[in-house]
Design a protein around this motif. Structure first.
Motif, PDB file in Angstrom:
ATOM      1  N   ALA A  31       0.832  -1.205   0.000  1.00 63.68           N
ATOM      2  CA  ALA A  31       0.000   0.000   0.000  1.00 63.68           C
ATOM      3  C   ALA A  31       0.869   1.259   0.000  1.00 63.68           C
ATOM      4  O   ALA A  31       0.533   2.253  -0.655  1.00 63.68           O
ATOM      5  CB  ALA A  31      -0.933  -0.009   1.206  1.00 63.68           C
ATOM      6  N   CYS A  32       1.973   1.215   0.710  1.00 62.22           N
ATOM      7  CA  CYS A  32       2.828   2.392   0.810  1.00 62.22           C
ATOM      8  C   CYS A  32       3.525   2.709  -0.509  1.00 62.22           C
ATOM      9  O   CYS A  32       3.882   3.860  -0.767  1.00 62.22           O
ATOM     10  CB  CYS A  32       3.852   2.202   1.922  1.00 62.22           C
ATOM     11  SG  CYS A  32       3.098   2.289   3.563  1.00 62.22           S
ATOM     12  N   LEU A  33       3.692   1.718  -1.353  1.00 64.12           N
ATOM     13  CA  LEU A  33       4.283   1.969  -2.671  1.00 64.12           C
ATOM     14  C   LEU A  33       3.395   2.866  -3.517  1.00 64.12           C
ATOM     15  O   LEU A  33       3.864   3.502  -4.464  1.00 64.12           O
ATOM     16  CB  LEU A  33       4.529   0.639  -3.390  1.00 64.12           C
ATOM     17  CG  LEU A  33       5.614  -0.266  -2.795  1.00 64.12           C
ATOM     18  CD1 LEU A  33       5.666  -1.598  -3.534  1.00 64.12           C
ATOM     19  CD2 LEU A  33       6.973   0.427  -2.837  1.00 64.12           C
ATOM     20  N   SER A  34       2.103   2.910  -3.182  1.00 66.54           N
ATOM     21  CA  SER A  34       1.155   3.738  -3.923  1.00 66.54           C
ATOM     22  C   SER A  34       0.895   5.082  -3.249  1.00 66.54           C
ATOM     23  O   SER A  34      -0.037   5.796  -3.622  1.00 66.54           O
ATOM     24  CB  SER A  34      -0.171   2.985  -4.088  1.00 66.54           C
ATOM     25  OG  SER A  34       0.023   1.769  -4.779  1.00 66.54           O
ATOM     26  N   GLY A  35       1.681   5.413  -2.249  1.00 65.38           N
ATOM     27  CA  GLY A  35       1.602   6.729  -1.641  1.00 65.38           C
ATOM     28  C   GLY A  35       0.467   6.933  -0.665  1.00 65.38           C
ATOM     29  O   GLY A  35      -0.110   8.024  -0.597  1.00 65.38           O
ATOM     30  N   SER A  36       0.137   5.932   0.121  1.00 65.61           N
ATOM     31  CA  SER A  36      -0.967   6.052   1.071  1.00 65.61           C
ATOM     32  C   SER A  36      -0.621   7.013   2.211  1.00 65.61           C
ATOM     33  O   SER A  36       0.510   7.055   2.688  1.00 65.61           O
ATOM     34  CB  SER A  36      -1.303   4.679   1.664  1.00 65.61           C
ATOM     35  OG  SER A  36      -1.766   3.805   0.659  1.00 65.61           O
ATOM     36  N   ASP A  37      -1.639   7.779   2.624  1.00 68.63           N
ATOM     37  CA  ASP A  37      -1.514   8.629   3.809  1.00 68.63           C
ATOM     38  C   ASP A  37      -2.060   7.935   5.053  1.00 68.63           C
ATOM     39  O   ASP A  37      -1.557   8.133   6.156  1.00 68.63           O
ATOM     40  CB  ASP A  37      -2.294   9.935   3.606  1.00 68.63           C
ATOM     41  CG  ASP A  37      -1.775  10.743   2.439  1.00 68.63           C
ATOM     42  OD1 ASP A  37      -0.584  11.076   2.445  1.00 68.63           O
ATOM     43  OD2 ASP A  37      -2.570  11.030   1.515  1.00 68.63           O
ATOM     44  N   ILE A  38      -3.119   7.141   4.876  1.00 69.37           N
ATOM     45  CA  ILE A  38      -3.764   6.433   5.978  1.00 69.37           C
ATOM     46  C   ILE A  38      -4.041   5.002   5.549  1.00 69.37           C
ATOM     47  O   ILE A  38      -4.565   4.760   4.454  1.00 69.37           O
ATOM     48  CB  ILE A  38      -5.092   7.101   6.396  1.00 69.37           C
ATOM     49  CG1 ILE A  38      -4.843   8.532   6.882  1.00 69.37           C
ATOM     50  CG2 ILE A  38      -5.788   6.290   7.496  1.00 69.37           C
ATOM     51  CD1 ILE A  38      -6.106   9.281   7.271  1.00 69.37           C
ATOM     52  N   ILE A  39      -3.696   4.058   6.413  1.00 70.21           N
ATOM     53  CA  ILE A  39      -3.957   2.643   6.159  1.00 70.21           C
ATOM     54  C   ILE A  39      -4.953   2.144   7.201  1.00 70.21           C
ATOM     55  O   ILE A  39      -4.874   2.492   8.381  1.00 70.21           O
ATOM     56  CB  ILE A  39      -2.648   1.834   6.200  1.00 70.21           C
ATOM     57  CG1 ILE A  39      -1.880   2.049   4.884  1.00 70.21           C
ATOM     58  CG2 ILE A  39      -2.902   0.352   6.443  1.00 70.21           C
ATOM     59  CD1 ILE A  39      -0.531   1.394   4.849  1.00 70.21           C
ATOM     60  N   VAL A  40      -5.918   1.323   6.753  1.00 71.88           N
ATOM     61  CA  VAL A  40      -6.970   0.813   7.625  1.00 71.88           C
ATOM     62  C   VAL A  40      -6.946  -0.720   7.580  1.00 71.88           C
ATOM     63  O   VAL A  40      -6.904  -1.312   6.496  1.00 71.88           O
ATOM     64  CB  VAL A  40      -8.356   1.313   7.174  1.00 71.88           C
ATOM     65  CG1 VAL A  40      -9.409   0.974   8.224  1.00 71.88           C
ATOM     66  CG2 VAL A  40      -8.332   2.812   6.899  1.00 71.88           C
ATOM     67  N   LEU A  41      -6.980  -1.348   8.757  1.00 68.94           N
ATOM     68  CA  LEU A  41      -7.005  -2.809   8.854  1.00 68.94           C
ATOM     69  C   LEU A  41      -8.385  -3.282   9.284  1.00 68.94           C
ATOM     70  O   LEU A  41      -9.175  -2.505   9.818  1.00 68.94           O
ATOM     71  CB  LEU A  41      -5.952  -3.300   9.848  1.00 68.94           C
ATOM     72  CG  LEU A  41      -4.509  -3.268   9.348  1.00 68.94           C
ATOM     73  CD1 LEU A  41      -3.858  -1.939   9.700  1.00 68.94           C
ATOM     74  CD2 LEU A  41      -3.687  -4.414   9.913  1.00 68.94           C
ATOM     75  N   PRO A  42      -8.691  -4.577   9.097  1.00 67.31           N
ATOM     76  CA  PRO A  42     -10.000  -5.116   9.488  1.00 67.31           C
ATOM     77  C   PRO A  42     -10.077  -5.470  10.974  1.00 67.31           C
ATOM     78  O   PRO A  42      -9.090  -5.361  11.714  1.00 67.31           O
ATOM     79  CB  PRO A  42     -10.143  -6.360   8.612  1.00 67.31           C
ATOM     80  CG  PRO A  42      -8.734  -6.803   8.367  1.00 67.31           C
ATOM     81  CD  PRO A  42      -7.905  -5.549   8.322  1.00 67.31           C
ATOM     82  N   GLU A  43     -11.234  -5.910  11.373  1.00 69.38           N
ATOM     83  CA  GLU A  43     -11.503  -6.302  12.754  1.00 69.38           C
ATOM     84  C   GLU A  43     -10.751  -7.579  13.134  1.00 69.38           C
ATOM     85  O   GLU A  43     -10.660  -8.515  12.338  1.00 69.38           O
ATOM     86  CB  GLU A  43     -13.010  -6.515  12.918  1.00 69.38           C
ATOM     87  CG  GLU A  43     -13.450  -6.898  14.314  1.00 69.38           C
ATOM     88  CD  GLU A  43     -14.947  -7.124  14.418  1.00 69.38           C
ATOM     89  OE1 GLU A  43     -15.461  -7.130  15.553  1.00 69.38           O
ATOM     90  OE2 GLU A  43     -15.617  -7.292  13.376  1.00 69.38           O
ATOM     91  N   LEU A  44     -10.248  -7.634  14.350  1.00 66.10           N
ATOM     92  CA  LEU A  44      -9.575  -8.820  14.911  1.00 66.10           C
ATOM     93  C   LEU A  44      -8.597  -9.447  13.923  1.00 66.10           C
ATOM     94  O   LEU A  44      -8.546 -10.665  13.743  1.00 66.10           O
ATOM     95  CB  LEU A  44     -10.626  -9.846  15.379  1.00 66.10           C
ATOM     96  CG  LEU A  44     -11.454  -9.419  16.603  1.00 66.10           C
ATOM     97  CD1 LEU A  44     -12.524 -10.469  16.917  1.00 66.10           C
ATOM     98  CD2 LEU A  44     -10.571  -9.194  17.828  1.00 66.10           C
ATOM     99  N   TRP A  45      -7.788  -8.591  13.328  1.00 64.25           N
ATOM    100  CA  TRP A  45      -6.916  -9.046  12.242  1.00 64.25           C
ATOM    101  C   TRP A  45      -5.757  -9.911  12.726  1.00 64.25           C
ATOM    102  O   TRP A  45      -5.158 -10.631  11.927  1.00 64.25           O
ATOM    103  CB  TRP A  45      -6.388  -7.853  11.442  1.00 64.25           C
ATOM    104  CG  TRP A  45      -5.550  -6.883  12.225  1.00 64.25           C
ATOM    105  CD1 TRP A  45      -5.980  -5.787  12.912  1.00 64.25           C
ATOM    106  CD2 TRP A  45      -4.130  -6.904  12.391  1.00 64.25           C
ATOM    107  NE1 TRP A  45      -4.928  -5.132  13.519  1.00 64.25           N
ATOM    108  CE2 TRP A  45      -3.782  -5.800  13.206  1.00 64.25           C
ATOM    109  CE3 TRP A  45      -3.118  -7.751  11.933  1.00 64.25           C
ATOM    110  CZ2 TRP A  45      -2.469  -5.519  13.571  1.00 64.25           C
ATOM    111  CZ3 TRP A  45      -1.800  -7.486  12.300  1.00 64.25           C
ATOM    112  CH2 TRP A  45      -1.492  -6.380  13.115  1.00 64.25           C
TER     113      TRP A  45
END
Length: 258
Positions: A31-45
């Motif tokens: 995701a960071c290779l595409s220049g993300s500012d905010i990353i979101v993960l799922p529940e109980l990952w």
């Protein structure tokens, strides 16, 4: 203010935190290779819904350390999905929020426990809101079943939230509800909805995927499919106030009647 958002729609390995840390790390790097500012993960990952074994698996400090390292290394904010959070004999379903400097700025514990998946038998409900600030703007985070309670979502928006982040393990058999509820929450609150669901299955459920990013008009900007993937989209926070001025529902509310 524009932000590039990435939802990590993980296929979570049931009861195996180490495997899930490896998956999360791989997806964060991509995701960071595409220049993300905010990353979101799922529940109980970190664990999935291995509720019976949470007393042995729960380790929120390990998850927070991993997320702090990822945030600093990649210069990103992280909405940390949710992880099992043990406090004495009680276990909570908690969402850690990490700023890009690694600071833990808020932890929200799920208020509404989902009895159909036995959460109430193993988890305690939280007692705090999901409100937090990043980049001098107000956001909120909630977890899965919370979205069925519009009065809970509205409270966060009345207190300034412009984006609602949702982390979930939402089953495939109720996919239509997932889509309808998220779109409704965006329209009625005139805010962005960023919803990260998991993909795959566990011993009891097939999960819906279909992570979504929805604008304040209720238009779906981006939507994932069923499988593991990174869903990315740019949001413009200035649109929130534009929509609220166009149809001023917050000025037209009649709170004395409800």
């Amino acid at each position: 203010m524009k932000l590039n958002i990435s939802c990590l729609q993980m296929d979570i390995t049931f009861g195996d935190p180490q495997a899930n840390f490896e998956t999360a790390n791989r997806m964060i790097m991509d995701a960071c290779l595409s220049g993300s500012d905010i990353i979101v993960l799922p529940e109980l990952w970190t664990t999935g819904y291995d509720l019976q074994n949470l007393p042995q698996l729960a380790n929120i400090q390990e998850a927070i350390s991993f997320l702090q390292d990822s945030a600093v290394k990649n210069d990103i904010h992280i909405i940390g999905g949710s992880v099992a959070n043990q406090n004495g004999q009680d276990i909570y379903n908690s969402m850690p929020i990490l700023a890009k400097d690694g600071q833990l700025i808020h932890t929200y514990s799920k208020l509404h426990l989902f009895k159909l998946m036995d959460e109430h038998l193993y988890l305690k409900d939280g007692h705090d809101t999901g409100l937090f600030s990043l980049e001098d703007r107000t956001f909120a985070g909630v977890i899965c079943y919370d979205i069925r309670f519009p009065e809970w979502i509205r409270r966060h928006v009345l207190e300034g939230a412009e984006v609602l982040f949702v982390s979930a393990e939402w089953p495939l058999k109720r996919l239509d509800h997932w889509r309808a509820l998220l779109i409704a929450r965006a329209i009625e609150n005139q805010c962005y909805i960023v919803a990260c669901n998991r993909s795959g299955s566990d011993p009891n459920n097939q999960f819906a995927g279909h992570s979504m990013i929805i604008d304040p008009w209720g238009q779906v900007i981006a939507e994932a499919g069923l499988g593991e993937q990174i869903l990315q989209a740019e949001i413009d926070l200035d649109q929130v106030q534009q929509v609220r001025k166009t149809i001023p529902i917050f000025l037209d509310r009649k709170p004395d009647f409800y």
